[in-house]
Scaffold this active site. Structure first.
Site, PDB file in Angstrom:
ATOM      1  N   ASP A  77     -15.929   7.002  49.994  1.00  0.00           N
ATOM      2  CA  ASP A  77     -14.639   7.009  50.688  1.00  0.00           C
ATOM      3  C   ASP A  77     -14.755   7.861  51.956  1.00  0.00           C
ATOM      4  O   ASP A  77     -15.326   8.948  51.949  1.00  0.00           O
ATOM      5  CB  ASP A  77     -13.549   7.571  49.763  1.00  0.00           C
ATOM      6  CG  ASP A  77     -12.153   7.278  50.281  1.00  0.00           C
ATOM      7  OD1 ASP A  77     -11.447   6.478  49.644  1.00  0.00           O
ATOM      8  OD2 ASP A  77     -11.766   7.853  51.326  1.00  0.00           O
ATOM      9  N   HIS A  83     -11.061   3.433  42.804  1.00  0.00           N
ATOM     10  CA  HIS A  83     -11.479   4.771  43.233  1.00  0.00           C
ATOM     11  C   HIS A  83     -12.179   5.436  42.044  1.00  0.00           C
ATOM     12  O   HIS A  83     -11.620   5.445  40.938  1.00  0.00           O
ATOM     13  CB  HIS A  83     -10.274   5.663  43.555  1.00  0.00           C
ATOM     14  CG  HIS A  83      -9.466   5.250  44.731  1.00  0.00           C
ATOM     15  ND1 HIS A  83      -9.569   5.852  45.960  1.00  0.00           N
ATOM     16  CD2 HIS A  83      -8.490   4.317  44.869  1.00  0.00           C
ATOM     17  CE1 HIS A  83      -8.692   5.319  46.803  1.00  0.00           C
ATOM     18  NE2 HIS A  83      -8.026   4.384  46.167  1.00  0.00           N
ATOM     19  N   HIS A 132      -9.526  -2.428  45.134  1.00  0.00           N
ATOM     20  CA  HIS A 132     -10.618  -1.460  45.040  1.00  0.00           C
ATOM     21  C   HIS A 132     -10.357  -0.459  43.931  1.00  0.00           C
ATOM     22  O   HIS A 132      -9.217  -0.101  43.655  1.00  0.00           O
ATOM     23  CB  HIS A 132     -10.820  -0.715  46.373  1.00  0.00           C
ATOM     24  CG  HIS A 132      -9.584  -0.105  46.938  1.00  0.00           C
ATOM     25  ND1 HIS A 132      -8.612  -0.832  47.591  1.00  0.00           N
ATOM     26  CD2 HIS A 132      -9.126   1.176  46.918  1.00  0.00           C
ATOM     27  CE1 HIS A 132      -7.627  -0.037  47.972  1.00  0.00           C
ATOM     28  NE2 HIS A 132      -7.914   1.205  47.563  1.00  0.00           N
TER      29      HIS A 132
HETATM   30  P1  5GP Z   1      -5.749   3.128  48.777  1.00  0.00           P
HETATM   31  O1  5GP Z   1      -4.782   4.158  49.246  1.00  0.00           O
HETATM   32  O2  5GP Z   1      -5.519   1.800  49.417  1.00  0.00           O
HETATM   33  O3  5GP Z   1      -5.827   3.030  47.270  1.00  0.00           O
HETATM   34  O4  5GP Z   1      -7.171   3.646  49.195  1.00  0.00           O
HETATM   35  C1  5GP Z   1      -7.807   3.300  50.391  1.00  0.00           C
HETATM   36  C2  5GP Z   1      -8.960   4.246  50.565  1.00  0.00           C
HETATM   37  O5  5GP Z   1      -9.810   3.739  51.577  1.00  0.00           O
HETATM   38  C3  5GP Z   1      -8.548   5.660  50.993  1.00  0.00           C
HETATM   39  O6  5GP Z   1      -8.989   6.624  50.056  1.00  0.00           O
HETATM   40  C4  5GP Z   1      -9.216   5.829  52.366  1.00  0.00           C
HETATM   41  O7  5GP Z   1      -9.699   7.131  52.580  1.00  0.00           O
HETATM   42  C5  5GP Z   1     -10.339   4.799  52.314  1.00  0.00           C
HETATM   43  N1  5GP Z   1     -10.716   4.275  53.623  1.00  0.00           N
HETATM   44  C6  5GP Z   1      -9.870   3.887  54.633  1.00  0.00           C
HETATM   45  N2  5GP Z   1     -10.569   3.444  55.694  1.00  0.00           N
HETATM   46  C7  5GP Z   1     -11.895   3.560  55.364  1.00  0.00           C
HETATM   47  C8  5GP Z   1     -13.093   3.255  56.067  1.00  0.00           C
HETATM   48  O8  5GP Z   1     -13.117   2.798  57.218  1.00  0.00           O
HETATM   49  N3  5GP Z   1     -14.257   3.520  55.412  1.00  0.00           N
HETATM   50  C9  5GP Z   1     -14.286   4.043  54.138  1.00  0.00           C
HETATM   51  N4  5GP Z   1     -15.493   4.274  53.608  1.00  0.00           N
HETATM   52  N5  5GP Z   1     -13.157   4.312  53.446  1.00  0.00           N
HETATM   53  C10 5GP Z   1     -11.976   4.085  54.056  1.00  0.00           C
END
Ligand code: 5GP
Length: 113
Positions: free
Chosen positions: A31, A103, A101
Site C-alpha cells: 500500500d 488489505h 481489494h
Molecule cells: P480503500 O480505502 O479503497 O479500501 O483502500 C485503498 C487503498 O489503496 C488505500 O489504503 C490507499 O493507500 C491505497 N492506494 C491508493 N492509491 C495507491 C497507489 O497509487 N498505489 C498503491 N500501492 N496504493 C494505493
C-alpha cells in the site's frame, strides 16, 4: 484519474508499485500509504468493483485472494504475532478505490475494532 484505474494501471505496469506476488488470478503489492508496518493489498487480475459484485460465477476469486493473503502473512512473518484482513465496501466503510481489494495489516498491535 478515475480511482478504479489506479489498480488497473498498476496491473498494466503504467503506475509503479512494489509488487510482492503475482499469479494468473491475483496480484499483491505494498500500500502506498501504509497504516501498519506491513500493509499489503491483494487484487484480482480482472475488474470487480467491490464485494457487491461477487456472484456464483466469480466467487472462487475471493477464496484465492484469501489464500494468497494468508500466504503473504506467513512470508512477512506476521502470522504468529497476528494480522487483520479487511475488505471495504462502499462509502460507509471508507472504500476509496472502486476495485475489489483485500488489505493485509500487521507488524504492530492494531486498534481493536
Ligand atoms: P480503500 O480505502 O479503497 O479500501 O483502500 C485503498 C487503498 O489503496 C488505500 O489504503 C490507499 O493507500 C491505497 N492506494 C491508493 N492509491 C495507491 C497507489 O497509487 N498505489 C498503491 N500501492 N496504493 C494505493
Amino acid at each position: 484519474m478515475n480511482k478504479k484505474n489506479i489498480f488497473e494501471n498498476i496491473l498494466k505496469k503504467k503506475i509503479p508499485a512494489n509488487i510482492l506476488y503475482q499469479d494468473k488470478k491475483v496480484t499483491a503489492f505494498t500500500d502506498i500509504s501504509p497504516k501498519a508496518p506491513v500493509h499489503i493489498l491483494v487484487i484480482p487480475n480482472f475488474f470487480i468493483k467491490n464485494l457487491n459484485e461477487i456472484n456464483k460465477k466469480n466467487l472462487n476469486i475471493l477464496s484465492h485472494m484469501m489464500y494468497v493473503s494468508i500466504k503473504l502473512a506467513k512470508i512477512n512473518n506476521i502470522h504468529e504475532s497476528g494480522y487483520r484482513i479487511i475488505i471495504n465496501c462502499n462509502k460507509n466503510s471508507g472504500q476509496e478505490i472502486q476495485y475489489l481489494h483485500i488489505h493485509i495489516l500487521g507488524g504492530k498491535k492494531l486498534k481493536k475494532i
